[in-house]
Design a protein around this motif. Structure first.
Motif, PDB file in Angstrom:
ATOM      1  N   ALA A 186       0.832  -1.202   0.000  1.00  0.00           N
ATOM      2  CA  ALA A 186       0.000   0.000   0.000  1.00  0.00           C
ATOM      3  C   ALA A 186       0.867   1.253   0.000  1.00  0.00           C
ATOM      4  CB  ALA A 186      -0.923  -0.007   1.218  1.00  0.00           C
ATOM      5  N   PHE A 187       1.976   1.223   0.739  1.00  0.00           N
ATOM      6  CA  PHE A 187       2.893   2.369   0.798  1.00  0.00           C
ATOM      7  C   PHE A 187       3.450   2.676  -0.581  1.00  0.00           C
ATOM      8  CE2 PHE A 187       7.060   4.241   1.132  1.00  0.00           C
ATOM      9  CZ  PHE A 187       6.939   5.186   2.136  1.00  0.00           C
ATOM     10  N   ASP A 188       3.978   1.657  -1.271  1.00  0.00           N
ATOM     11  CA  ASP A 188       4.565   1.873  -2.590  1.00  0.00           C
ATOM     12  C   ASP A 188       3.533   2.374  -3.590  1.00  0.00           C
ATOM     13  OD1 ASP A 188       7.265   1.252  -2.113  1.00  0.00           O
ATOM     14  OD2 ASP A 188       6.878  -0.889  -2.266  1.00  0.00           O
ATOM     15  N   ASP A 189       2.340   1.797  -3.542  1.00  0.00           N
ATOM     16  CA  ASP A 189       1.294   2.225  -4.469  1.00  0.00           C
ATOM     17  C   ASP A 189       0.938   3.694  -4.245  1.00  0.00           C
ATOM     18  OD1 ASP A 189      -0.929   1.563  -6.435  1.00  0.00           O
ATOM     19  OD2 ASP A 189      -2.111   2.243  -4.707  1.00  0.00           O
ATOM     20  N   ALA A 190       0.803   4.095  -2.986  1.00  0.00           N
ATOM     21  CA  ALA A 190       0.462   5.480  -2.674  1.00  0.00           C
ATOM     22  C   ALA A 190       1.600   6.425  -3.054  1.00  0.00           C
ATOM     23  CB  ALA A 190       0.131   5.612  -1.192  1.00  0.00           C
ATOM     24  N   ASN A 191       2.828   6.034  -2.772  1.00  0.00           N
ATOM     25  CA  ASN A 191       3.979   6.875  -3.085  1.00  0.00           C
ATOM     26  C   ASN A 191       4.112   7.072  -4.595  1.00  0.00           C
ATOM     27  OD1 ASN A 191       6.186   8.395  -2.111  1.00  0.00           O
ATOM     28  ND2 ASN A 191       7.600   6.709  -2.462  1.00  0.00           N
ATOM     29  N   LEU A 192       3.924   6.001  -5.348  1.00  0.00           N
ATOM     30  CA  LEU A 192       3.953   6.101  -6.807  1.00  0.00           C
ATOM     31  C   LEU A 192       2.896   7.082  -7.304  1.00  0.00           C
ATOM     32  CD1 LEU A 192       4.811   5.103  -9.668  1.00  0.00           C
ATOM     33  CD2 LEU A 192       3.092   3.296  -9.399  1.00  0.00           C
ATOM     34  N   LYS A 193       1.695   7.002  -6.771  1.00  0.00           N
ATOM     35  CA  LYS A 193       0.612   7.878  -7.234  1.00  0.00           C
ATOM     36  C   LYS A 193       0.884   9.338  -6.907  1.00  0.00           C
ATOM     37  CE  LYS A 193      -2.971   4.343  -7.275  1.00  0.00           C
ATOM     38  NZ  LYS A 193      -4.069   3.665  -6.543  1.00  0.00           N
ATOM     39  N   VAL A 194       1.456   9.598  -5.741  1.00  0.00           N
ATOM     40  CA  VAL A 194       1.784  10.981  -5.398  1.00  0.00           C
ATOM     41  C   VAL A 194       2.834  11.535  -6.346  1.00  0.00           C
ATOM     42  CG1 VAL A 194       2.994  12.391  -3.689  1.00  0.00           C
ATOM     43  CG2 VAL A 194       1.089  10.971  -2.991  1.00  0.00           C
ATOM     44  N   TRP A 195       3.908  10.795  -6.542  1.00  0.00           N
ATOM     45  CA  TRP A 195       4.973  11.279  -7.416  1.00  0.00           C
ATOM     46  C   TRP A 195       4.467  11.473  -8.844  1.00  0.00           C
ATOM     47  CZ3 TRP A 195       9.520  13.507  -7.159  1.00  0.00           C
ATOM     48  CH2 TRP A 195      10.218  13.470  -5.957  1.00  0.00           C
ATOM     49  N   CYS A 196       3.681  10.551  -9.351  1.00  0.00           N
ATOM     50  CA  CYS A 196       3.225  10.664 -10.739  1.00  0.00           C
ATOM     51  C   CYS A 196       2.222  11.795 -10.907  1.00  0.00           C
ATOM     52  CB  CYS A 196       2.640   9.336 -11.208  1.00  0.00           C
ATOM     53  SG  CYS A 196       3.896   8.047 -11.441  1.00  0.00           S
ATOM     54  N   SER A 197       1.340  12.001  -9.939  1.00  0.00           N
ATOM     55  CA  SER A 197       0.398  13.118 -10.044  1.00  0.00           C
ATOM     56  C   SER A 197       1.150  14.450  -9.949  1.00  0.00           C
ATOM     57  CB  SER A 197      -0.683  13.017  -8.972  1.00  0.00           C
ATOM     58  OG  SER A 197      -0.131  13.048  -7.673  1.00  0.00           O
ATOM     59  N   PHE A 198       2.183  14.508  -9.112  1.00  0.00           N
ATOM     60  CA  PHE A 198       3.007  15.708  -9.015  1.00  0.00           C
ATOM     61  C   PHE A 198       3.711  15.991 -10.346  1.00  0.00           C
ATOM     62  CE2 PHE A 198       7.222  17.571  -8.015  1.00  0.00           C
ATOM     63  CZ  PHE A 198       6.817  18.766  -7.418  1.00  0.00           C
ATOM     64  N   LEU A 199       4.258  14.954 -10.969  1.00  0.00           N
ATOM     65  CA  LEU A 199       4.916  15.140 -12.257  1.00  0.00           C
ATOM     66  C   LEU A 199       3.914  15.560 -13.327  1.00  0.00           C
ATOM     67  CD1 LEU A 199       7.383  12.132 -12.199  1.00  0.00           C
ATOM     68  CD2 LEU A 199       8.004  14.540 -12.218  1.00  0.00           C
ATOM     69  N   ALA A 200       2.718  14.979 -13.297  1.00  0.00           N
ATOM     70  CA  ALA A 200       1.694  15.359 -14.270  1.00  0.00           C
ATOM     71  C   ALA A 200       1.346  16.834 -14.138  1.00  0.00           C
ATOM     72  CB  ALA A 200       0.453  14.493 -14.078  1.00  0.00           C
ATOM     73  N   ASP A 201       1.153  17.283 -12.909  1.00  0.00           N
ATOM     74  CA  ASP A 201       0.812  18.685 -12.674  1.00  0.00           C
ATOM     75  C   ASP A 201       1.973  19.602 -13.058  1.00  0.00           C
ATOM     76  OD1 ASP A 201      -0.885  20.856 -11.338  1.00  0.00           O
ATOM     77  OD2 ASP A 201       0.955  20.946 -10.147  1.00  0.00           O
ATOM     78  N   GLY A 202       3.186  19.236 -12.660  1.00  0.00           N
ATOM     79  CA  GLY A 202       4.329  20.073 -12.962  1.00  0.00           C
ATOM     80  C   GLY A 202       4.595  20.174 -14.454  1.00  0.00           C
ATOM     81  N   LEU A 203       4.519  19.045 -15.137  1.00  0.00           N
ATOM     82  CA  LEU A 203       4.768  19.040 -16.574  1.00  0.00           C
ATOM     83  C   LEU A 203       3.707  19.856 -17.303  1.00  0.00           C
ATOM     84  CD1 LEU A 203       6.645  17.883 -18.745  1.00  0.00           C
ATOM     85  CD2 LEU A 203       5.129  15.899 -18.886  1.00  0.00           C
ATOM     86  N   ALA A 204       2.446  19.681 -16.918  1.00  0.00           N
ATOM     87  CA  ALA A 204       1.370  20.436 -17.554  1.00  0.00           C
ATOM     88  C   ALA A 204       1.509  21.928 -17.285  1.00  0.00           C
ATOM     89  CB  ALA A 204       0.013  19.930 -17.059  1.00  0.00           C
ATOM     90  N   GLY A 205       1.896  22.279 -16.063  1.00  0.00           N
ATOM     91  CA  GLY A 205       2.040  23.686 -15.719  1.00  0.00           C
ATOM     92  C   GLY A 205       3.148  24.367 -16.489  1.00  0.00           C
ATOM     93  N   VAL A 206       4.309  23.705 -16.585  1.00  0.00           N
ATOM     94  CA  VAL A 206       5.425  24.281 -17.333  1.00  0.00           C
ATOM     95  C   VAL A 206       5.065  24.392 -18.813  1.00  0.00           C
ATOM     96  CG1 VAL A 206       7.793  23.875 -18.107  1.00  0.00           C
ATOM     97  CG2 VAL A 206       7.183  23.520 -15.706  1.00  0.00           C
ATOM     98  N   ALA A 207       4.460  23.351 -19.353  1.00  0.00           N
ATOM     99  CA  ALA A 207       4.106  23.363 -20.775  1.00  0.00           C
ATOM    100  C   ALA A 207       3.127  24.495 -21.084  1.00  0.00           C
ATOM    101  CB  ALA A 207       3.509  22.020 -21.167  1.00  0.00           C
ATOM    102  N   ALA A 208       2.134  24.682 -20.217  1.00  0.00           N
ATOM    103  CA  ALA A 208       1.153  25.752 -20.441  1.00  0.00           C
ATOM    104  C   ALA A 208       1.797  27.129 -20.326  1.00  0.00           C
ATOM    105  CB  ALA A 208       0.003  25.611 -19.450  1.00  0.00           C
ATOM    106  N   ALA A 209       2.660  27.299 -19.338  1.00  0.00           N
ATOM    107  CA  ALA A 209       3.295  28.599 -19.135  1.00  0.00           C
ATOM    108  C   ALA A 209       4.203  28.987 -20.297  1.00  0.00           C
ATOM    109  CB  ALA A 209       4.088  28.588 -17.834  1.00  0.00           C
ATOM    110  N   LEU A 210       4.856  27.978 -20.891  1.00  0.00           N
ATOM    111  CA  LEU A 210       5.802  28.251 -21.971  1.00  0.00           C
ATOM    112  C   LEU A 210       5.182  28.115 -23.355  1.00  0.00           C
ATOM    113  CD1 LEU A 210       8.999  26.434 -20.606  1.00  0.00           C
ATOM    114  CD2 LEU A 210       8.368  28.840 -20.389  1.00  0.00           C
ATOM    115  N   GLY A 211       3.962  27.586 -23.400  1.00  0.00           N
ATOM    116  CA  GLY A 211       3.311  27.389 -24.685  1.00  0.00           C
ATOM    117  C   GLY A 211       3.969  26.326 -25.533  1.00  0.00           C
TER     118      GLY A 211
END
Length: 482
Positions: free
Chosen positions: A307-332
């Motif tokens: 359960a720990f690994d599954d939760a940790n994976l989901k946090v990191w991947c959702s963070f990367l999804a948000d960060g990547l989308a945010g940078v891409a939108a800001a830079l066009g």
């Protein structure tokens, strides 16, 4: 200033030499650049700089004039290009303001001479981004200094600077400290402000601080930068005395649990042991603790690792999804294989597929883990483990641009190396890596102590005792000028 004298001085000593006029800040900056010019062709640890002159800083701070670098992730300095270890940001994006911690580093007097390398968006236990190429370990250039604060670790270990900014979302201060023979303190969640850009980075997993060669530098710098800023969501109690004074005074007798069994990741799932050098370092430190009068026994917290690994994976991947989308939108720009590494794309794609219900389920897992660890600390003041499962890894062994890995494969690759560090990120507890061991090859080996929430005082007091009993600062990496 003699280069050998410069590389042997920790930040505390160097600040005193500058304060008393024995050395000028300009001489220290020149020595830092001399060392950097000599070792950077081997280490590849700097992405911006060295600057013609250090960034503006207070001349009356406790570390006034001490050369310093900041990591290319999260923290940012006004006007300095920020890359996040990624080609996606092109030539870099300068922020029009300092982050709160950068402001405090300046107020402490630290003289920033450059920006250190980081892996793409920080999700790696090595520092080998396609953007900048691999950063190498001063103890063996064929090995990694770790990640994600690998550039900072390499520069401190090689004597370029005595202290450097670092941050930690799953072990990114402690793993480079272990690989590079340094002191790496991960503070409690909320102890160092992440503002103004973040409230609780990485769902609270991410924290900011530094890498040093000595305990007194960690304690003294912690005194200078800890504490909430307006708008922060955490207000932690102050320590009973300044952290440096606590480190100098030493520890009371403690109850210390010791374990070398992996806490999470593939090693645990597959029943594999950590490297013998890492286990031996823990056993040696346990014996030293008993000689210092502490009660030491084998024990480990109960943890649902799946359960720990599954939760940790989901946090990191959702963070990367948000960060990547945010940078891409800001830079066009549109992220793709030409601008983003394969595992970042895979993790972000998985993160974007998660629902709100998935993330609320993560919160429940983290709550269970945190309360279980708090119960464990009712019986034990500290938990001693290896910092990492191996002394270090070879350059090229972990490749973030490998399209065959996918999100789960990349997570498993990272946490095969680091099955001990992520627990303290999830609980928010403080932890410290100390360079107490040596591998048969002569590489440094780190051991980790973790403490109850907000109890950095106990960690630093014990670390001070161990450093005095078993000093490590005289050990010097082969790639070093002096």
């Amino acid at each position: 200033m003699d280069v050998d004298e410069y590389t042997r001085a920790d930040a505390t000593e160097l600040a005193e030499l500058i304060r008393t006029g024995q050395v000028s800040a300009g001489e220290a900056a020149t020595a830092a650049r001399t060392v950097l010019d000599a070792v950077e062709p081997t280490l590849n640890a700097v992405v911006e700089g060295p600057f013609d002159t250090p960034l503006a800083h207070a001349e009356d701070g406790p570390f006034a004039g001490v050369p310093f670098v900041v990591k290319d992730l999260v923290l940012h300095a006004e006007g300095v290009p920020h890359h996040m270890g990624s080609r996606l940001l092109g030539p870099g994006v300068p922020f029009p303001y300092d982050s709160e911690l950068m402001r405090r580093f300046r107020a402490a007097g630290l003289a920033t001479i450059g920006v250190s390398a980081a892996p793409e968006f920080g999700f790696s236990t090595v520092t080998e981004p396609v953007f900048h190429g691999p950063t190498r370990n001063p103890w063996d250039p064929q090995r990694s200094p770790g990640g994600s604060s690998g550039g900072s670790a390499a520069l401190v270990a090689a004597g370029v600077v005595p202290v450097a900014h670092a941050n930690d979302g799953g072990g990114s201060i402690r793993i480079p400290a272990a690989f590079s023979g340094l002191v790496g303190l991960k503070p409690s969640r909320g102890r160092v402000s992440p503002g103004p850009d973040y409230a609780d980075p990485l769902f609270g997993l991410g924290v900011e601080f530094a890498l040093t060669r000595t305990v007194r530098d960690s304690a003294g710098l912690f005194d200078a930068v800890h504490g909430a800023a307006p708008g922060d969501g955490h207000l932690l109690p102050d320590p009973p005395a300044p952290y440096r004074r606590l480190a100098e005074a030493g520890s009371r007798p403690l109850r210390i649990a010791v374990s070398t069994a992996p806490l999470c990741g593939p090693l645990l799932r597959e029943g594999r042991a950590v490297d013998p050098a890492c286990s031996q370092a823990v056993r040696d430190v346990a014996a030293a603790l008993e000689q210092l009068g502490h009660h030491v026994e084998e024990a480990a917290p109960a943890l649902d690792a799946e359960a720990f690994d599954d939760a940790n994976l989901k946090v990191w991947c959702s963070f990367l999804a948000d960060g990547l989308a945010g940078v891409a939108a800001a830079l066009g720009v549109t992220p793709g294989p030409d601008t983003v590494e394969a595992t970042t794309l895979a993790c972000a794609e998985y993160g974007a597929s998660l629902s709100a219900l998935d993330l609320y389920a993560v919160e429940r897992v983290f709550n269970t883990v945190t309360r279980g660890m708090a119960a464990f600390h009712q019986d034990y003041d500290l938990l001693l483990t290896p910092t990492a499962a191996v002394p270090n890894v070879a350059i090229g062994e972990l490749r973030g641009d490998d399209p065959s890995l996918g999100a789960q494969g990349w997570y498993d690759a990272i946490f095969t190396v680091a099955p001990f560090t992520a627990l303290a990120n999830v609980t928010g507890n403080p932890a410290i890596s100390l360079p107490m061991g040596t591998s048969p090859e002569g590489w440094p080996v780190g051991v980790q102590f973790s403490a109850p929430y907000a109890d950095e005082a106990t960690l630093l007091a014990l670390a001070g005792d161990l450093e005095r009993a078993h000093p490590w600062s005289t050990r010097r990496a082969p790639v070093l000028v002096g």
